[in-house]
Design a protein around this motif. Structure first.
Motif, short mmCIF file in Angstrom:
data_model
loop_
_atom_site.label_atom_id
_atom_site.label_comp_id
_atom_site.label_asym_id
_atom_site.label_seq_id
_atom_site.Cartn_x
_atom_site.Cartn_y
_atom_site.Cartn_z
N PRO A 140 1.29 -9.63 -8.20
CA PRO A 140 1.73 -8.44 -7.33
C PRO A 140 0.69 -7.22 -7.59
CG PRO A 140 2.68 -8.49 -9.70
CD PRO A 140 1.97 -9.87 -9.42
N ASP A 141 0.58 -6.56 -6.74
CA ASP A 141 -0.55 -5.72 -6.35
C ASP A 141 0.01 -4.40 -5.52
OD1 ASP A 141 -3.03 -6.93 -7.32
OD2 ASP A 141 -2.51 -8.65 -6.10
N VAL A 142 -0.32 -3.23 -6.03
CA VAL A 142 0.05 -1.84 -5.54
C VAL A 142 -1.35 -1.41 -5.45
CG1 VAL A 142 1.34 -0.06 -5.56
CG2 VAL A 142 2.39 -2.14 -6.28
N PHE A 143 -1.59 -0.73 -4.03
CA PHE A 143 -2.65 0.02 -3.84
C PHE A 143 -2.50 1.33 -3.19
CE2 PHE A 143 -6.84 0.54 -1.46
CZ PHE A 143 -7.66 0.56 -2.63
N ALA A 144 -3.20 2.37 -3.75
CA ALA A 144 -2.97 3.70 -3.37
C ALA A 144 -3.94 3.79 -2.15
CB ALA A 144 -3.14 4.66 -4.32
N VAL A 182 0.74 -1.19 0.03
CA VAL A 182 0.02 -0.16 -0.02
C VAL A 182 1.02 1.36 0.08
CG1 VAL A 182 -1.81 1.46 1.32
CG2 VAL A 182 -1.81 -1.04 1.11
N VAL A 183 0.76 2.01 -0.97
CA VAL A 183 1.53 3.23 -0.82
C VAL A 183 0.44 4.58 -0.72
CG1 VAL A 183 3.30 2.15 -2.61
CG2 VAL A 183 1.44 3.29 -3.63
N SER A 184 0.97 5.58 -0.16
CA SER A 184 0.25 6.79 -0.12
C SER A 184 0.60 7.86 -1.42
CB SER A 184 0.81 7.58 1.21
OG SER A 184 1.97 7.85 1.04
N ASP A 185 1.61 7.67 -1.97
CA ASP A 185 2.12 8.33 -3.14
C ASP A 185 1.87 7.43 -4.44
OD1 ASP A 185 2.78 10.03 -5.19
OD2 ASP A 185 4.84 10.33 -4.40
N PRO A 186 0.88 7.52 -5.40
CA PRO A 186 0.76 6.72 -6.70
C PRO A 186 2.05 6.90 -7.44
CG PRO A 186 -1.43 8.03 -6.42
CD PRO A 186 -0.21 8.53 -5.43
N GLY A 187 3.11 7.99 -7.27
CA GLY A 187 4.30 7.97 -7.74
C GLY A 187 5.30 6.79 -7.59
N GLN A 188 4.88 6.26 -6.44
CA GLN A 188 5.74 5.03 -5.87
C GLN A 188 5.40 3.72 -6.21
OE1 GLN A 188 8.35 5.60 -3.74
NE2 GLN A 188 7.99 7.70 -4.22
N HIS A 189 4.37 3.79 -7.31
CA HIS A 189 3.91 2.42 -7.68
C HIS A 189 4.91 1.62 -8.35
CE1 HIS A 189 2.27 -0.33 -10.82
NE2 HIS A 189 1.19 -0.33 -9.90
N ALA A 197 -5.80 1.38 6.55
CA ALA A 197 -7.01 1.75 5.64
C ALA A 197 -6.99 1.03 4.57
CB ALA A 197 -7.19 3.44 5.23
N GLY A 198 -5.64 0.92 3.79
CA GLY A 198 -5.59 0.36 2.20
C GLY A 198 -5.81 -1.15 2.22
N ILE A 199 -5.18 -1.83 3.36
CA ILE A 199 -5.07 -3.37 3.33
C ILE A 199 -6.78 -3.85 3.24
CG2 ILE A 199 -4.74 -5.56 4.38
CD1 ILE A 199 -2.21 -3.64 5.44
N HIS A 254 -10.51 -4.43 11.63
CA HIS A 254 -11.40 -3.81 10.78
C HIS A 254 -11.55 -4.42 9.29
CE1 HIS A 254 -9.89 -0.48 13.41
NE2 HIS A 254 -11.21 0.09 13.31
N ALA A 255 -10.72 -5.41 8.95
CA ALA A 255 -11.00 -6.02 7.79
C ALA A 255 -12.08 -6.98 7.79
CB ALA A 255 -9.73 -7.12 7.38
N ALA A 256 -12.89 -7.48 6.77
CA ALA A 256 -13.95 -8.17 6.62
C ALA A 256 -13.58 -9.66 6.52
CB ALA A 256 -14.96 -7.79 5.53
N SER A 257 -12.57 -9.79 5.72
CA SER A 257 -12.13 -11.20 5.73
C SER A 257 -11.14 -11.56 6.86
CB SER A 257 -11.21 -11.23 4.53
OG SER A 257 -10.18 -10.56 4.43
#
Length: 283
Positions: free
Chosen positions: A222-226, A194-201, A232-234, A271-274
């Motif tokens: 592989p997955d990168v999520f902003a 999980v990255v806060s800056d999309p430029g870090q993708h 919060a992102g996970i 907090h995760a549903a799964s």
């Protein structure tokens, strides 16, 4: 994951954990210990009328009735397990220590491999005022902890999310991650950063591939999520990916990267549903 512990207060969320633990134990050829921590306050030796109910201690009438009720409810759960999962051995255990102490003592004394706990949805204001027994166990337990929020009568794991920042410390997770894959060999492994800056993708994607190559991982994506932060992102990514299981590393050692701070894994567990599996680093 053959020696499982399920703390229960006989609530629906605890039953969700018990149901899932039975399925894991059936898959691994394991057994389940049901633990109920009996709350015996100082007033337990007094009857509801205010007078003495008996000789005090475990001979007190109130205490004996309470233990009888607990034993009956434990036997009901064991009978249910026998009907639905006849090949899984279930043992019952009652403890009178403080909850955290009871769980940690049982993990040590019974050589528990995995704790499975039910947890409810938590909001920020609730967390401030009430805290969480589940959060404490995730932080303190020496063995992995699997938290369960919703019923899972048919627990099929097709998508596993391993959340990390894939820095050098992520290598400490590989032994436990391989154990998870051995239990669910058919599942696709999502390696998530999980990255806060999309430029870090691109940099994040490169770290993921280096991690996978270093440990010869196969059948992964592989997955990168902003998102503003990992906590919060996970859960958001896990929901979008229809994850059946989220896996995270946790420990309290100082100086490690942000993903390995215990507060993140504890927050995701709540907090995760799964279902969320947390384990400590294995150097």
């Amino acid at each position: 994951m053959k020696n499982l512990l399920v703390p229960t207060d006989f609530s629906p969320t605890a039953h969700n954990a018990f149901e899932l633990a039975l399925q894991v134990a059936r898959r691994t050829g394991g057994q389940v210990t049901l633990l109920h921590v009996v709350d015996l306050p100082e007033t337990a030796r007094y009857a509801t009328t205010g007078g003495l109910a008996g000789g005090g201690g475990l001979n007190d009438v109130y205490t004996l009735k309470l233990l009888q009720v607990v034993k009956r409810r434990m036997h009901e759960l064991m009978a249910e397990a026998q009907r639905t999962f006849p090949g899984v051995q279930v043992q019952d255990l009652m403890h009178t220590a403080a909850f955290d102490d009871a769980v940690l003592d049982t993990i040590r004394d019974r050589k528990i491999d995995l704790v499975v706990m039910g947890t409810k949805d938590h909001h920020a204001w609730q967390h401030v005022f009430t805290g969480s027994r589940t959060e404490h166990v995730v932080r303190l337990a020496s063995c992995p902890v699997l938290t369960v929020k919703h019923p899972a009568p048919n627990f099929e794991v097709r998508h596993i999310v391993f959340a990390s920042d894939f820095s050098a410390e992520a290598d400490l997770a590989i032994s436990s991650l391989r154990q998870v894959q051995e239990v669910f060999p058919e599942a696709l492994l999502h390696l998530l950063d999980v990255v806060s800056d999309p430029g870090q993708h691109d940099k994040a994607m490169l770290r993921i591939h280096h991690f996978a190559d270093r440990h010869q991982l196969t059948h992964y994506e592989p997955d990168v999520f902003a998102a503003p932060n990992a906590s919060a992102g996970i859960p958001r990514f896990a929901e979008q990916a229809h994850a059946d299981l989220v896996v995270m590393l946790t420990h309290g050692r100082a100086g490690l990267s942000h993903f390995f701070q215990g507060s993140i894994s504890e927050s995701v567990s709540l907090h995760a549903a799964s279902p969320v599996l947390t384990f400590h680093a294995q150097a």
